[in-house]
Design a protein around this motif. Structure first.
Motif, PDB file in Angstrom:
ATOM      1  N   ASP A  27       0.831  -1.205   0.000  1.00  0.00           N
ATOM      2  CA  ASP A  27       0.000   0.000   0.000  1.00  0.00           C
ATOM      3  C   ASP A  27       0.864   1.252   0.000  1.00  0.00           C
ATOM      4  OD1 ASP A  27      -2.498   1.236  -0.077  1.00  0.00           O
ATOM      5  OD2 ASP A  27      -2.519   1.535   2.086  1.00  0.00           O
ATOM      6  N   GLY A  28       0.622   2.125  -0.980  1.00  0.00           N
ATOM      7  CA  GLY A  28       1.349   3.379  -1.062  1.00  0.00           C
ATOM      8  C   GLY A  28       2.786   3.227  -1.536  1.00  0.00           C
ATOM      9  N   ALA A  29       3.088   2.116  -2.192  1.00  0.00           N
ATOM     10  CA  ALA A  29       4.448   1.881  -2.683  1.00  0.00           C
ATOM     11  C   ALA A  29       4.590   2.388  -4.121  1.00  0.00           C
ATOM     12  CB  ALA A  29       4.776   0.389  -2.619  1.00  0.00           C
ATOM     13  N   GLU A  30       5.830   2.457  -4.570  1.00  0.00           N
ATOM     14  CA  GLU A  30       6.103   2.778  -5.963  1.00  0.00           C
ATOM     15  C   GLU A  30       7.089   1.743  -6.483  1.00  0.00           C
ATOM     16  OE1 GLU A  30       7.747   6.379  -8.856  1.00  0.00           O
ATOM     17  OE2 GLU A  30       7.222   6.809  -6.782  1.00  0.00           O
ATOM     18  N   PHE A  31       6.745   1.140  -7.623  1.00  0.00           N
ATOM     19  CA  PHE A  31       7.583   0.119  -8.234  1.00  0.00           C
ATOM     20  C   PHE A  31       7.955   0.562  -9.641  1.00  0.00           C
ATOM     21  CE2 PHE A  31       4.824  -2.087  -5.218  1.00  0.00           C
ATOM     22  CZ  PHE A  31       5.769  -2.737  -4.445  1.00  0.00           C
ATOM     23  N   GLU A  32       9.113   0.105 -10.087  1.00  0.00           N
ATOM     24  CA  GLU A  32       9.543   0.397 -11.446  1.00  0.00           C
ATOM     25  C   GLU A  32       9.879  -0.916 -12.139  1.00  0.00           C
ATOM     26  OE1 GLU A  32      12.291   3.529 -13.900  1.00  0.00           O
ATOM     27  OE2 GLU A  32      12.787   3.147 -11.813  1.00  0.00           O
ATOM     28  N   PHE A  33       9.317  -1.104 -13.330  1.00  0.00           N
ATOM     29  CA  PHE A  33       9.603  -2.274 -14.156  1.00  0.00           C
ATOM     30  C   PHE A  33      10.457  -1.842 -15.336  1.00  0.00           C
ATOM     31  CE2 PHE A  33       5.153  -4.262 -13.150  1.00  0.00           C
ATOM     32  CZ  PHE A  33       5.536  -4.484 -11.841  1.00  0.00           C
ATOM     33  N   HIS A  34      11.489  -2.616 -15.614  1.00  0.00           N
ATOM     34  CA  HIS A  34      12.336  -2.409 -16.788  1.00  0.00           C
ATOM     35  C   HIS A  34      12.233  -3.671 -17.639  1.00  0.00           C
ATOM     36  CE1 HIS A  34      14.248   1.250 -15.319  1.00  0.00           C
ATOM     37  NE2 HIS A  34      14.363   0.662 -14.148  1.00  0.00           N
ATOM     38  N   ASP A  35      11.432  -3.628 -18.682  1.00  0.00           N
ATOM     39  CA  ASP A  35      11.249  -4.785 -19.570  1.00  0.00           C
ATOM     40  C   ASP A  35      10.914  -6.056 -18.795  1.00  0.00           C
ATOM     41  OD1 ASP A  35      11.546  -3.584 -22.066  1.00  0.00           O
ATOM     42  OD2 ASP A  35      13.729  -3.697 -21.954  1.00  0.00           O
ATOM     43  N   ARG A  36      10.044  -5.913 -17.814  1.00  0.00           N
ATOM     44  CA  ARG A  36       9.631  -7.082 -17.025  1.00  0.00           C
ATOM     45  C   ARG A  36       8.802  -8.007 -17.915  1.00  0.00           C
ATOM     46  NH1 ARG A  36       8.926  -7.784 -10.997  1.00  0.00           N
ATOM     47  NH2 ARG A  36       7.954  -9.811 -10.930  1.00  0.00           N
ATOM     48  N   LEU A  37       9.105  -9.290 -17.844  1.00  0.00           N
ATOM     49  CA  LEU A  37       8.515 -10.285 -18.731  1.00  0.00           C
ATOM     50  C   LEU A  37       7.176 -10.803 -18.187  1.00  0.00           C
ATOM     51  CD1 LEU A  37       9.062 -11.905 -21.342  1.00  0.00           C
ATOM     52  CD2 LEU A  37      10.249 -13.594 -19.908  1.00  0.00           C
ATOM     53  N   PHE A  38       6.173 -10.829 -19.066  1.00  0.00           N
ATOM     54  CA  PHE A  38       4.838 -11.300 -18.714  1.00  0.00           C
ATOM     55  C   PHE A  38       4.279 -12.181 -19.839  1.00  0.00           C
ATOM     56  CE2 PHE A  38       5.183  -7.486 -16.182  1.00  0.00           C
ATOM     57  CZ  PHE A  38       4.420  -7.723 -15.048  1.00  0.00           C
ATOM     58  N   VAL A  39       3.407 -13.095 -19.450  1.00  0.00           N
ATOM     59  CA  VAL A  39       2.549 -13.797 -20.406  1.00  0.00           C
ATOM     60  C   VAL A  39       1.238 -13.026 -20.444  1.00  0.00           C
ATOM     61  CG1 VAL A  39       1.197 -15.888 -20.828  1.00  0.00           C
ATOM     62  CG2 VAL A  39       3.545 -16.086 -20.013  1.00  0.00           C
ATOM     63  N   ARG A  40       0.749 -12.731 -21.641  1.00  0.00           N
ATOM     64  CA  ARG A  40      -0.517 -12.015 -21.809  1.00  0.00           C
ATOM     65  C   ARG A  40      -1.593 -13.005 -22.213  1.00  0.00           C
ATOM     66  NH1 ARG A  40      -3.300 -10.219 -26.157  1.00  0.00           N
ATOM     67  NH2 ARG A  40      -4.689  -8.469 -25.851  1.00  0.00           N
ATOM     68  N   ALA A  41      -2.727 -12.952 -21.505  1.00  0.00           N
ATOM     69  CA  ALA A  41      -3.891 -13.777 -21.831  1.00  0.00           C
ATOM     70  C   ALA A  41      -5.116 -12.869 -21.825  1.00  0.00           C
ATOM     71  CB  ALA A  41      -4.048 -14.903 -20.818  1.00  0.00           C
ATOM     72  N   THR A  42      -6.145 -13.262 -22.554  1.00  0.00           N
ATOM     73  CA  THR A  42      -7.358 -12.436 -22.613  1.00  0.00           C
ATOM     74  C   THR A  42      -8.576 -13.231 -22.187  1.00  0.00           C
ATOM     75  OG1 THR A  42      -7.741 -12.972 -24.937  1.00  0.00           O
ATOM     76  CG2 THR A  42      -6.434 -11.003 -24.477  1.00  0.00           C
ATOM     77  N   THR A  43      -9.571 -12.492 -21.697  1.00  0.00           N
ATOM     78  CA  THR A  43     -10.857 -13.083 -21.332  1.00  0.00           C
ATOM     79  C   THR A  43     -11.969 -12.408 -22.119  1.00  0.00           C
ATOM     80  OG1 THR A  43     -11.033 -11.534 -19.473  1.00  0.00           O
ATOM     81  CG2 THR A  43     -10.241 -13.761 -18.969  1.00  0.00           C
ATOM     82  N   VAL A  44     -13.064 -13.112 -22.219  1.00  0.00           N
ATOM     83  CA  VAL A  44     -14.292 -12.548 -22.761  1.00  0.00           C
ATOM     84  C   VAL A  44     -15.029 -11.935 -21.573  1.00  0.00           C
ATOM     85  CG1 VAL A  44     -16.492 -13.070 -23.873  1.00  0.00           C
ATOM     86  CG2 VAL A  44     -14.408 -14.254 -24.596  1.00  0.00           C
ATOM     87  N   ASN A  45     -15.378 -10.663 -21.687  1.00  0.00           N
ATOM     88  CA  ASN A  45     -16.072  -9.968 -20.603  1.00  0.00           C
ATOM     89  C   ASN A  45     -17.477  -9.577 -21.044  1.00  0.00           C
ATOM     90  OD1 ASN A  45     -13.568 -10.065 -19.388  1.00  0.00           O
ATOM     91  ND2 ASN A  45     -13.368  -7.874 -19.104  1.00  0.00           N
ATOM     92  N   PHE A  46     -18.348  -9.426 -20.069  1.00  0.00           N
ATOM     93  CA  PHE A  46     -19.664  -8.844 -20.292  1.00  0.00           C
ATOM     94  C   PHE A  46     -19.779  -7.690 -19.321  1.00  0.00           C
ATOM     95  CE2 PHE A  46     -24.209  -8.356 -19.429  1.00  0.00           C
ATOM     96  CZ  PHE A  46     -24.651  -8.111 -20.721  1.00  0.00           C
TER      97      PHE A  46
END
Length: 167
Positions: A27-46
């Motif tokens: 809570d109340g923190a600050e983070f910095e990402f430098h080319d942080r690696l992620f897998v991207r997935a998608t959902t169907v939303n309503f």
């Protein structure tokens, strides 16, 4: 500012699923990402409600584990809704995962922790925007880190959600 997330011991879960979440360091923190690696997935939303989130998370997590790409103490899944009909979910990983879409995120993120039902996400978004403005920053993009699944939230009696405001 920190480039390392607070530790979450994934091996010590009393539910056998999600670890107990301690919001203190988030809570109340600050983070910095430098080319942080992620897998991207998608959902169907309503209307911003994901209809197939369980299946998407399970399928994606199985691929991450099969590739040996899960971080040991550094779990993070960021979610955002680019439209009322589609959700994007970014799983932080240690290395490339075959048969998935890999993305790199860079930027500075202010965090704010909320507790309550998922239906409060709109209220949390507004409060996060106000928080960012009090820090004399401008919100570029908002993600939510849902720290526990609904079953574990019920078990723990708390449903913590961390807003990640890219500034």
């Amino acid at each position: 500012m920190n480039s390392t997330l607070p530790k979450m011991n994934m091996d010590r879960s009393e539910t056998g699923c999600c670890p107990r979440f301690d919001p203190t360091a988030w809570d109340g923190a600050e983070f910095e990402f430098h080319d942080r690696l992620f897998v991207r997935a998608t959902t169907v939303n309503f209307l911003h409600v994901p209809l197939n989130i369980g299946a998407v998370i399970k399928r994606t997590w199985q691929k991450i584990e099969a590739a040996g790409a899960a971080h040991q103490d550094d779990f993070l899944m960021l979610s955002t809704d680019p439209s009322p009909w589609r959700g994007e979910h970014f799983f932080a990983v240690a290395k490339d995962v075959p048969e998935t879409e890999m993305v790199h995120l860079s930027g500075r993120y202010l965090t704010k922790v909320f507790e309550g039902p998922y239906r409060d996400a709109g209220k949390w978004a507004r409060e996060t925007l106000q928080y960012v403005e009090t820090q004399h920053r401008q919100l570029r993009k908002l993600y939510f880190f849902y720290t526990t699944c609904p079953k574990c939230a019920k078990h723990f009696g708390k449903n913590y959600v961390v807003a990640f405001a890219e500034v």
